[in-house]
Motif scaffolding. Structure first.
Motif, PDB file in Angstrom:
ATOM      1  N   ARG A 110      22.579 -32.633  23.468  1.00 44.59           N
ATOM      2  CA  ARG A 110      22.899 -30.955  23.297  1.00 44.59           C
ATOM      3  C   ARG A 110      21.799 -30.214  22.546  1.00 44.59           C
ATOM      4  NH1 ARG A 110      28.015 -32.511  21.805  1.00 44.59           N
ATOM      5  NH2 ARG A 110      27.869 -30.929  19.907  1.00 44.59           N
ATOM      6  N   GLU A 113      18.661 -30.345  24.671  1.00 44.06           N
ATOM      7  CA  GLU A 113      18.881 -29.202  25.791  1.00 44.06           C
ATOM      8  C   GLU A 113      18.322 -27.675  25.439  1.00 44.06           C
ATOM      9  OE1 GLU A 113      22.285 -31.571  28.462  1.00 44.06           O
ATOM     10  OE2 GLU A 113      22.804 -29.973  26.945  1.00 44.06           O
ATOM     11  N   TRP A 114      19.052 -27.560  24.220  1.00 41.58           N
ATOM     12  CA  TRP A 114      18.914 -26.221  23.566  1.00 41.58           C
ATOM     13  C   TRP A 114      17.365 -25.976  23.452  1.00 41.58           C
ATOM     14  CZ3 TRP A 114      18.161 -24.446  18.299  1.00 41.58           C
ATOM     15  CH2 TRP A 114      17.945 -22.886  18.049  1.00 41.58           C
ATOM     16  N   ASP A 117      15.443 -25.468  26.539  1.00 41.26           N
ATOM     17  CA  ASP A 117      15.580 -24.167  26.858  1.00 41.26           C
ATOM     18  C   ASP A 117      14.491 -23.150  26.315  1.00 41.26           C
ATOM     19  OD1 ASP A 117      17.513 -24.914  28.971  1.00 41.26           O
ATOM     20  OD2 ASP A 117      19.153 -24.114  27.867  1.00 41.26           O
ATOM     21  N   TRP A 177      13.202 -29.112  34.856  1.00 41.32           N
ATOM     22  CA  TRP A 177      14.031 -28.831  33.753  1.00 41.32           C
ATOM     23  C   TRP A 177      15.087 -27.825  34.426  1.00 41.32           C
ATOM     24  CZ3 TRP A 177      16.505 -30.680  30.229  1.00 41.32           C
ATOM     25  CH2 TRP A 177      17.556 -29.722  29.355  1.00 41.32           C
ATOM     26  N   ARG A 178      14.525 -26.490  35.154  1.00 47.47           N
ATOM     27  CA  ARG A 178      15.149 -25.333  35.781  1.00 47.47           C
ATOM     28  C   ARG A 178      16.223 -25.931  36.634  1.00 47.47           C
ATOM     29  NH1 ARG A 178      10.284 -22.510  34.073  1.00 47.47           N
ATOM     30  NH2 ARG A 178      10.786 -21.288  32.511  1.00 47.47           N
ATOM     31  N   ARG A 180      17.541 -28.840  37.188  1.00 42.62           N
ATOM     32  CA  ARG A 180      18.513 -29.670  36.570  1.00 42.62           C
ATOM     33  C   ARG A 180      19.338 -28.762  36.031  1.00 42.62           C
ATOM     34  NH1 ARG A 180      20.051 -31.239  31.943  1.00 42.62           N
ATOM     35  NH2 ARG A 180      20.876 -33.417  31.750  1.00 42.62           N
ATOM     36  N   ARG A 181      18.794 -27.790  35.292  1.00 44.20           N
ATOM     37  CA  ARG A 181      19.982 -27.032  34.540  1.00 44.20           C
ATOM     38  C   ARG A 181      20.665 -26.127  35.604  1.00 44.20           C
ATOM     39  NH1 ARG A 181      16.981 -22.862  30.775  1.00 44.20           N
ATOM     40  NH2 ARG A 181      16.334 -22.081  32.717  1.00 44.20           N
ATOM     41  N   HIS A 182      20.125 -25.581  36.671  1.00 41.11           N
ATOM     42  CA  HIS A 182      20.780 -25.127  37.553  1.00 41.11           C
ATOM     43  C   HIS A 182      21.765 -25.890  38.302  1.00 41.11           C
ATOM     44  CE1 HIS A 182      21.464 -22.073  40.847  1.00 41.11           C
ATOM     45  NE2 HIS A 182      21.411 -23.068  41.727  1.00 41.11           N
ATOM     46  N   ARG A 184      23.394 -28.328  37.074  1.00 43.84           N
ATOM     47  CA  ARG A 184      24.291 -28.611  35.883  1.00 43.84           C
ATOM     48  C   ARG A 184      25.438 -27.362  35.735  1.00 43.84           C
ATOM     49  NH1 ARG A 184      21.222 -29.361  31.224  1.00 43.84           N
ATOM     50  NH2 ARG A 184      21.492 -27.394  30.607  1.00 43.84           N
ATOM     51  N   GLU A 185      24.767 -26.155  35.747  1.00 40.45           N
ATOM     52  CA  GLU A 185      25.735 -24.776  35.695  1.00 40.45           C
ATOM     53  C   GLU A 185      26.357 -24.738  37.071  1.00 40.45           C
ATOM     54  OE1 GLU A 185      22.497 -22.171  34.823  1.00 40.45           O
ATOM     55  OE2 GLU A 185      22.534 -22.815  32.733  1.00 40.45           O
TER      56      GLU A 185
END
Length: 186
Positions: A110, A113-114, A117, A177-178, A180-182, A184-185
């Motif tokens: 976690r 991840e921050w 970002d 990364w973007r 993957r984040r998309h 995940r969200e």
């Protein structure tokens, strides 16, 4: 960059060290020497509160890097995390450690991840890297959970107290990364 502070959930906060954190940082390192020694070269050179204070000051003085951040768990210091930035290659390398007591709770993932970002969204870096000793199963698992790609092995690439260890290189690009984040969200 300004002092960092982020609540990442479950009683965990990441924030930049201050010089007042030196005694707590030294005590945490001293209480986790056997746990840190196989992987962290700086364990053997951290011999006093003054050593930790000098480390914190060097982080505060760094013009580019975002090193010198603590991971607090339920109000007590539990580890550290930092981001080394290479402005020429527009990339960063994450580094971290956690006291044995706090392993296995997803805290480092976690926190990373921050930082990713920040690296991609605020600093506009193109690439993030992570190096882990080939035998450091926990750190290598963090890279996997972050969606990083294993890119190679540097023989004797990490210096530790007892010599050298092979270093496994991981990387992830900003668009990866973007995406993957998309996902995940979603």
């Amino acid at each position: 960059m300004n002092q960092l502070y982020q609540d990442i959930g479950d009683g965990v906060v990441v924030r930049s060290y201050t010089l007042d954190d030196a005694p707590a940082l030294y005590d945490l390192i001293d209480g986790n020497r056997d746990h840190l020694r196989p992987w962290m070269i700086w364990e053997k050179t951290t011999k006093s509160v003054d050593d930790t204070r000098m480390f914190i000051q060097s982080c505060l003085d760094a013009p580019v890097d975002i090193e010198g951040n603590g991971i607090w768990v339920d109000g007590a210091l539990g580890g550290g995390i930092g981001l080394s930035i290479d402005t020429l290659s527009n990339s960063g390398e994450i580094g971290y450690w956690l006291a044995k007591l706090h392993e296995g709770r997803g805290i480092v993932t976690r926190a990373c991840e921050w930082f990713f970002d920040i690296a991609f969204d605020e600093l506009r870096l193109h690439r993030m890297e992570l190096q882990a000793a080939s035998g450091n199963v926990r750190s290598r698992a963090v890279a996997g959970r972050l969606g990083m790609y294993e890119e190679g092995v540097a023989r004797d690439g990490i210096r530790v107290a007892d010599g050298y260890l092979d270093s496994v290189q991981y990387g992830i690009l900003e668009d990866e990364w973007r995406a993957r984040r998309h996902a995940r969200e979603a």
